[in-house]
Design an enzyme around this catalytic site. Structure first.
Site, PDB file in Angstrom:
ATOM      1  N   PRO A 122      37.868  38.370  42.725  1.00  0.00           N
ATOM      2  CA  PRO A 122      38.377  38.100  44.079  1.00  0.00           C
ATOM      3  C   PRO A 122      38.518  39.400  44.875  1.00  0.00           C
ATOM      4  O   PRO A 122      38.986  40.400  44.339  1.00  0.00           O
ATOM      5  CB  PRO A 122      39.747  37.471  43.821  1.00  0.00           C
ATOM      6  CG  PRO A 122      39.693  36.965  42.434  1.00  0.00           C
ATOM      7  CD  PRO A 122      38.772  37.871  41.686  1.00  0.00           C
ATOM      8  N   GLU A 123      38.097  39.368  46.123  1.00  0.00           N
ATOM      9  CA  GLU A 123      38.177  40.542  46.994  1.00  0.00           C
ATOM     10  C   GLU A 123      39.142  40.222  48.143  1.00  0.00           C
ATOM     11  O   GLU A 123      39.826  39.200  48.097  1.00  0.00           O
ATOM     12  CB  GLU A 123      36.772  40.888  47.523  1.00  0.00           C
ATOM     13  CG  GLU A 123      35.770  41.110  46.388  1.00  0.00           C
ATOM     14  CD  GLU A 123      34.354  41.410  46.868  1.00  0.00           C
ATOM     15  OE1 GLU A 123      34.208  41.985  47.957  1.00  0.00           O
ATOM     16  OE2 GLU A 123      33.402  41.062  46.162  1.00  0.00           O
TER      17      GLU A 123
ATOM     18  N   ARG B 107      40.121  35.471  31.551  1.00  0.00           N
ATOM     19  CA  ARG B 107      39.555  36.715  31.015  1.00  0.00           C
ATOM     20  C   ARG B 107      40.610  37.766  30.663  1.00  0.00           C
ATOM     21  O   ARG B 107      40.301  38.781  30.036  1.00  0.00           O
ATOM     22  CB  ARG B 107      38.557  37.312  32.021  1.00  0.00           C
ATOM     23  CG  ARG B 107      37.381  36.376  32.334  1.00  0.00           C
ATOM     24  CD  ARG B 107      36.312  36.404  31.251  1.00  0.00           C
ATOM     25  NE  ARG B 107      35.707  37.717  31.105  1.00  0.00           N
ATOM     26  CZ  ARG B 107      34.683  38.164  31.822  1.00  0.00           C
ATOM     27  NH1 ARG B 107      34.146  37.412  32.757  1.00  0.00           N
ATOM     28  NH2 ARG B 107      34.178  39.368  31.610  1.00  0.00           N
TER      29      ARG B 107
ATOM     30  N   HIS C  89      44.920  28.760  28.997  1.00  0.00           N
ATOM     31  CA  HIS C  89      44.921  30.096  29.583  1.00  0.00           C
ATOM     32  C   HIS C  89      46.111  30.374  30.497  1.00  0.00           C
ATOM     33  O   HIS C  89      46.149  31.394  31.181  1.00  0.00           O
ATOM     34  CB  HIS C  89      43.598  30.349  30.310  1.00  0.00           C
ATOM     35  CG  HIS C  89      42.413  30.231  29.406  1.00  0.00           C
ATOM     36  ND1 HIS C  89      42.191  31.117  28.373  1.00  0.00           N
ATOM     37  CD2 HIS C  89      41.425  29.315  29.344  1.00  0.00           C
ATOM     38  CE1 HIS C  89      41.090  30.762  27.725  1.00  0.00           C
ATOM     39  NE2 HIS C  89      40.602  29.675  28.287  1.00  0.00           N
TER      40      HIS C  89
END
Ligand SMILES: [Zn+2]
Length: 270
Positions: free
Chosen positions: A2-3, A111, A92
């Site tokens: 994500p930016e 991740r 997760h």
């Protein structure tokens, strides 16, 4: 990863739901990516009242009434998701924040590169001071000056460097270069002032459009409601290697630059 537009979308949603709320308690299901770890993290945050959720570069900052904050970096796959009170944790999910206004917020990360951190006012100041200017809050002229040095650096490397300009990652770096008609491989020293102004104008317009579309879901990104961003179909080079350029039909090239997959059109970009 994500930016700026994706993190800004998450920030807006978090701010709408938990600004003014107090953290009642935190349940940690999977420890290790919070700082300080475990009970120390819980103890330093429980009872804090959030006055605002801010964003600096790709970092989320949950500001507390007493001056401290919790920072959160989504990195590759970190997610904040609002859930119901009877929610059962899935594989997760790392932790649950319960607020006095009834909101339940889950921090999830497949991740495991993302992190949440409790910081004092002083520590926060120190963290935030390391970032370059926010592109949406800085003039084109000032941004153009920020990327002037060092002249041997490639444009792609400059755009990705968070100390040079904040919030841009791989997707928007490639897209901005395409819009500006400039190859990401070009050295900063091989741009004149007009080139730099043009590039920064494109950066600002691109990010503004992407924020309006609630970001890009090219990989795993979803917002706090589990929704994808709307900008994916507006990408012109990123993720389009081998496909014809939208302007000139030349196949889009993909190379590795600044350790990242980099996309450009050899027909349109010089
Ligand atoms: Zn082209």
């Amino acid at each position: 990863m994500p930016e700026l537009p994706e993190v800004e979308t998450v920030r807006t949603q978090l701010d709408a739901q938990i600004r003014g709320a107090k953290i009642l308690d935190i349940q940690i299901w999977k420890s290790g990516r919070e700082k300080p770890v475990g009970d120390r993290f819980r103890n330093s945050l429980e009872g804090k009242k959030i006055i605002e959720i801010q964003r600096r570069a790709k970092l989320l900052v949950f500001r507390f009434e007493d001056g401290g904050a919790m920072t959160a970096h989504l990195k590759m796959t970190g997610r904040f998701v609002f859930v119901d009170a009877d929610y059962e944790p899935s594989k997760h999910d790392r932790m649950l924040f319960r607020f006095d206004n009834g909101a339940h917020l889950v921090w999830n990360d497949v991740r495991q590169f993302g992190f949440v951190q409790a910081v004092s006012e002083k520590e926060l100041e120190n963290i935030l001071s390391k970032y370059g200017p926010e592109p949406l809050e800085t003039s084109v002229e000032n941004l153009a000056v920020c990327i002037e040095h060092p002249k041997t650096r490639t444009i792609k490397a400059a755009l990705l460097n968070q100390e040079v300009i904040a919030g841009i990652g791989n997707i928007y770096a490639d897209e901005a270069c395409f819009r500006a008609g400039i190859r990401p491989t070009r050295r900063i020293g091989k741009m004149n002032h007009a080139d730099r102004l043009n590039l920064m104008r494109q950066v600002k317009e691109l990010l503004k459009e992407a924020v309006e579309q609630r970001g890009t879901s090219a990989n795993d990104y979803v917002d706090t409601e589990g929704k994808k961003g709307g900008f994916l179909s507006l990408l012109r080079v990123y993720g389009r290697a081998g496909e014809p350029c939208v302007n000139c039909k030349t196949p889009i090239k993909k190379i590795v630059l600044a350790q990242r997959g980099t996309h450009y059109c050899s027909g349109c970009q010089r």
